[in-house]
Design a protein around this motif. Sequence first.
Motif, PDB file in Angstrom:
ATOM      1  N   VAL A   5       0.816  -1.210  -0.044  1.00 14.94           N
ATOM      2  CA  VAL A   5       0.010   0.143  -0.096  1.00 14.94           C
ATOM      3  C   VAL A   5       0.871   1.270   0.012  1.00 14.94           C
ATOM      4  CG1 VAL A   5      -1.835   1.347   1.498  1.00 14.94           C
ATOM      5  CG2 VAL A   5      -1.968  -1.170   1.305  1.00 14.94           C
ATOM      6  N   MET A   6       0.590   2.191  -0.870  1.00 17.58           N
ATOM      7  CA  MET A   6       1.545   3.443  -0.850  1.00 17.58           C
ATOM      8  C   MET A   6       0.578   4.501  -0.093  1.00 17.58           C
ATOM      9  SD  MET A   6       2.794   5.971  -3.768  1.00 17.58           S
ATOM     10  CE  MET A   6       4.668   5.575  -3.596  1.00 17.58           C
ATOM     11  N   VAL A   7       1.182   5.175   0.860  1.00 20.97           N
ATOM     12  CA  VAL A   7       0.577   6.195   1.684  1.00 20.97           C
ATOM     13  C   VAL A   7       0.855   7.475   1.278  1.00 20.97           C
ATOM     14  CG1 VAL A   7       0.000   6.972   4.036  1.00 20.97           C
ATOM     15  CG2 VAL A   7       0.004   4.559   3.638  1.00 20.97           C
ATOM     16  N   ILE A   8       0.056   8.564   0.942  1.00 17.60           N
ATOM     17  CA  ILE A   8       0.554   9.756   0.474  1.00 17.60           C
ATOM     18  C   ILE A   8       0.057  10.919   1.279  1.00 17.60           C
ATOM     19  CG2 ILE A   8       0.909  11.317  -1.648  1.00 17.60           C
ATOM     20  CD1 ILE A   8      -0.117   8.732  -3.223  1.00 17.60           C
ATOM     21  N   ASP A   9       0.747  11.662   2.008  1.00 16.33           N
ATOM     22  CA  ASP A   9       0.121  12.486   2.847  1.00 16.33           C
ATOM     23  C   ASP A   9       1.308  13.537   3.327  1.00 16.33           C
ATOM     24  OD1 ASP A   9      -0.925  13.953   5.396  1.00 16.33           O
ATOM     25  OD2 ASP A   9      -2.281  12.678   5.186  1.00 16.33           O
ATOM     26  N   ASP A  10       1.226  14.739   3.338  1.00 19.65           N
ATOM     27  CA  ASP A  10       2.459  15.672   3.726  1.00 19.65           C
ATOM     28  C   ASP A  10       2.606  15.614   5.018  1.00 19.65           C
ATOM     29  OD1 ASP A  10      -0.406  16.778   3.766  1.00 19.65           O
ATOM     30  OD2 ASP A  10       0.594  18.843   4.023  1.00 19.65           O
ATOM     31  N   SER A  11       1.869  15.031   6.132  1.00 19.51           N
ATOM     32  CA  SER A  11       2.217  15.006   7.523  1.00 19.51           C
ATOM     33  C   SER A  11       2.696  13.605   7.807  1.00 19.51           C
ATOM     34  CB  SER A  11       0.776  15.132   8.136  1.00 19.51           C
ATOM     35  OG  SER A  11       1.177  14.714   9.612  1.00 19.51           O
ATOM     36  N   ALA A  12       4.375  13.707   8.202  1.00 24.16           N
ATOM     37  CA  ALA A  12       5.080  12.589   8.543  1.00 24.16           C
ATOM     38  C   ALA A  12       4.396  11.866   9.703  1.00 24.16           C
ATOM     39  CB  ALA A  12       6.288  12.815   8.862  1.00 24.16           C
ATOM     40  N   SER A  13       3.975  12.459  10.600  1.00 24.66           N
ATOM     41  CA  SER A  13       3.509  11.758  11.866  1.00 24.66           C
ATOM     42  C   SER A  13       2.009  11.215  11.223  1.00 24.66           C
ATOM     43  CB  SER A  13       2.960  12.927  12.899  1.00 24.66           C
ATOM     44  OG  SER A  13       2.065  13.657  12.591  1.00 24.66           O
ATOM     45  N   PHE A  14       1.374  11.674  10.385  1.00 23.43           N
ATOM     46  CA  PHE A  14       0.008  11.119   9.981  1.00 23.43           C
ATOM     47  C   PHE A  14       0.296   9.756   8.975  1.00 23.43           C
ATOM     48  CE2 PHE A  14      -3.680  10.285   7.308  1.00 23.43           C
ATOM     49  CZ  PHE A  14      -4.492  10.366   8.454  1.00 23.43           C
ATOM     50  N   ARG A  15       1.581   9.941   8.255  1.00 25.63           N
ATOM     51  CA  ARG A  15       1.669   8.920   7.584  1.00 25.63           C
ATOM     52  C   ARG A  15       2.402   7.640   8.519  1.00 25.63           C
ATOM     53  NH1 ARG A  15       4.882  12.530   4.520  1.00 25.63           N
ATOM     54  NH2 ARG A  15       6.729  11.384   5.188  1.00 25.63           N
ATOM     55  N   ALA A  25      -1.722  -4.903  10.311  1.00 30.27           N
ATOM     56  CA  ALA A  25      -2.816  -5.659   9.430  1.00 30.27           C
ATOM     57  C   ALA A  25      -2.051  -6.660   8.341  1.00 30.27           C
ATOM     58  CB  ALA A  25      -3.915  -4.898   8.618  1.00 30.27           C
ATOM     59  N   GLY A  26      -0.558  -6.550   8.527  1.00 28.20           N
ATOM     60  CA  GLY A  26       0.091  -7.415   7.358  1.00 28.20           C
ATOM     61  C   GLY A  26       0.448  -6.809   6.049  1.00 28.20           C
ATOM     62  N   TYR A  27       0.404  -5.499   5.799  1.00 29.13           N
ATOM     63  CA  TYR A  27       0.677  -4.842   4.613  1.00 29.13           C
ATOM     64  C   TYR A  27       2.070  -4.283   4.661  1.00 29.13           C
ATOM     65  CZ  TYR A  27      -4.279  -5.248   3.721  1.00 29.13           C
ATOM     66  OH  TYR A  27      -5.549  -5.872   3.270  1.00 29.13           O
ATOM     67  N   THR A  28       2.669  -4.292   3.475  1.00 25.18           N
ATOM     68  CA  THR A  28       3.901  -3.460   3.328  1.00 25.18           C
ATOM     69  C   THR A  28       3.362  -2.060   2.805  1.00 25.18           C
ATOM     70  OG1 THR A  28       4.995  -5.579   2.476  1.00 25.18           O
ATOM     71  CG2 THR A  28       6.248  -3.395   1.943  1.00 25.18           C
ATOM     72  N   VAL A  29       4.374  -1.117   3.416  1.00 25.18           N
ATOM     73  CA  VAL A  29       3.878   0.327   3.363  1.00 25.18           C
ATOM     74  C   VAL A  29       4.948   1.029   2.654  1.00 25.18           C
ATOM     75  CG1 VAL A  29       3.017   2.447   4.239  1.00 25.18           C
ATOM     76  CG2 VAL A  29       2.325   0.185   4.827  1.00 25.18           C
ATOM     77  N   MET A  30       4.660   1.700   1.350  1.00 26.24           N
ATOM     78  CA  MET A  30       5.539   2.766   0.909  1.00 26.24           C
ATOM     79  C   MET A  30       4.932   4.340   1.436  1.00 26.24           C
ATOM     80  SD  MET A  30       5.880   1.374  -2.992  1.00 26.24           S
ATOM     81  CE  MET A  30       6.652   2.882  -3.658  1.00 26.24           C
ATOM     82  N   GLU A  31       5.992   5.090   1.196  1.00 29.70           N
ATOM     83  CA  GLU A  31       5.330   6.461   1.663  1.00 29.70           C
ATOM     84  C   GLU A  31       5.760   7.323   0.623  1.00 29.70           C
ATOM     85  OE1 GLU A  31       6.163   7.733   6.071  1.00 29.70           O
ATOM     86  OE2 GLU A  31       6.580   5.608   6.033  1.00 29.70           O
ATOM     87  N   ALA A  32       4.934   8.244   0.560  1.00 31.58           N
ATOM     88  CA  ALA A  32       5.398   9.776  -0.112  1.00 31.58           C
ATOM     89  C   ALA A  32       4.561  10.710   0.505  1.00 31.58           C
ATOM     90  CB  ALA A  32       4.757   9.722  -1.668  1.00 31.58           C
ATOM     91  N   GLY A  33       5.380  12.216   0.523  1.00 26.63           N
ATOM     92  CA  GLY A  33       4.971  13.392   1.117  1.00 26.63           C
ATOM     93  C   GLY A  33       4.036  14.071   0.383  1.00 26.63           C
ATOM     94  N   ASP A  34       3.943  13.858  -0.899  1.00 22.02           N
ATOM     95  CA  ASP A  34       2.998  14.645  -1.882  1.00 22.02           C
ATOM     96  C   ASP A  34       2.719  13.924  -2.982  1.00 22.02           C
ATOM     97  OD1 ASP A  34       4.710  15.652  -3.999  1.00 22.02           O
ATOM     98  OD2 ASP A  34       5.575  17.095  -2.277  1.00 22.02           O
ATOM     99  N   GLY A  35       1.746  14.371  -3.917  1.00 20.70           N
ATOM    100  CA  GLY A  35       1.375  13.913  -5.151  1.00 20.70           C
ATOM    101  C   GLY A  35       2.623  13.602  -6.274  1.00 20.70           C
ATOM    102  N   LYS A  36       3.412  14.721  -6.178  1.00 22.24           N
ATOM    103  CA  LYS A  36       4.697  14.536  -6.949  1.00 22.24           C
ATOM    104  C   LYS A  36       5.660  13.569  -6.581  1.00 22.24           C
ATOM    105  CE  LYS A  36       7.389  18.407  -9.426  1.00 22.24           C
ATOM    106  NZ  LYS A  36       7.752  19.736  -9.218  1.00 22.24           N
ATOM    107  N   GLU A  37       5.974  13.360  -5.530  1.00 20.75           N
ATOM    108  CA  GLU A  37       6.787  12.290  -4.827  1.00 20.75           C
ATOM    109  C   GLU A  37       6.320  10.947  -5.161  1.00 20.75           C
ATOM    110  OE1 GLU A  37       8.861  10.863  -0.665  1.00 20.75           O
ATOM    111  OE2 GLU A  37       7.953  13.042  -0.894  1.00 20.75           O
ATOM    112  N   ALA A  38       5.023  10.887  -5.080  1.00 22.80           N
ATOM    113  CA  ALA A  38       4.321   9.756  -5.042  1.00 22.80           C
ATOM    114  C   ALA A  38       4.564   9.121  -6.726  1.00 22.80           C
ATOM    115  CB  ALA A  38       2.794   9.510  -4.759  1.00 22.80           C
ATOM    116  N   LEU A  39       4.184  10.047  -7.773  1.00 17.49           N
ATOM    117  CA  LEU A  39       4.282   9.948  -9.067  1.00 17.49           C
ATOM    118  C   LEU A  39       5.886   9.472  -9.374  1.00 17.49           C
ATOM    119  CD1 LEU A  39       2.118  12.355 -10.606  1.00 17.49           C
ATOM    120  CD2 LEU A  39       1.867   9.993 -10.607  1.00 17.49           C
TER     121      LEU A  39
END
Length: 122
Positions: A5-15, A25-39
């Motif tokens: 699952v990729m989680v995209i949010d500008d708040s590091a604490s929220f991510r 829940a057993g998922y692997t998580v990738m993170e990005a701080g905004d849409g540009k970084e996610a793309l």
Amino acid sequence: MSKTVMVIDDSASFRTVVKLALQKAGYTVMEAGDGKEALAKLDGSVKVNLIVCDVNMPNMDGLTFLKQVKTQAAYKFVPVIMLTTESQEAKKAEGRAAGAKAWITKPFQPSQLVDAVNKLCV
């Protein structure tokens, strides 16, 4: 092999909150701080089973990201859950039109998010 699952949010604490709930829940998580970084991270070489995305972010907001990621063949059918403070029907309609599969309003219960991810993760 766990699903990613990729989680995209500008708040590091929220991510971190979302990441911990999903990892539990057993998922692997990738993170990005905004849409540009996610793309930039979603370059076609990475398999992602689901995306959790905020709406209000700097550089590229979540709805713009959603529209752009849906144009990529590798991610066109990846379900996207919008997790945001936005609750107006117009925003939700814009999200649905762009391809969002679910809309969860902050503040949220981690179990609510995990339930939605479990239902939509392909």
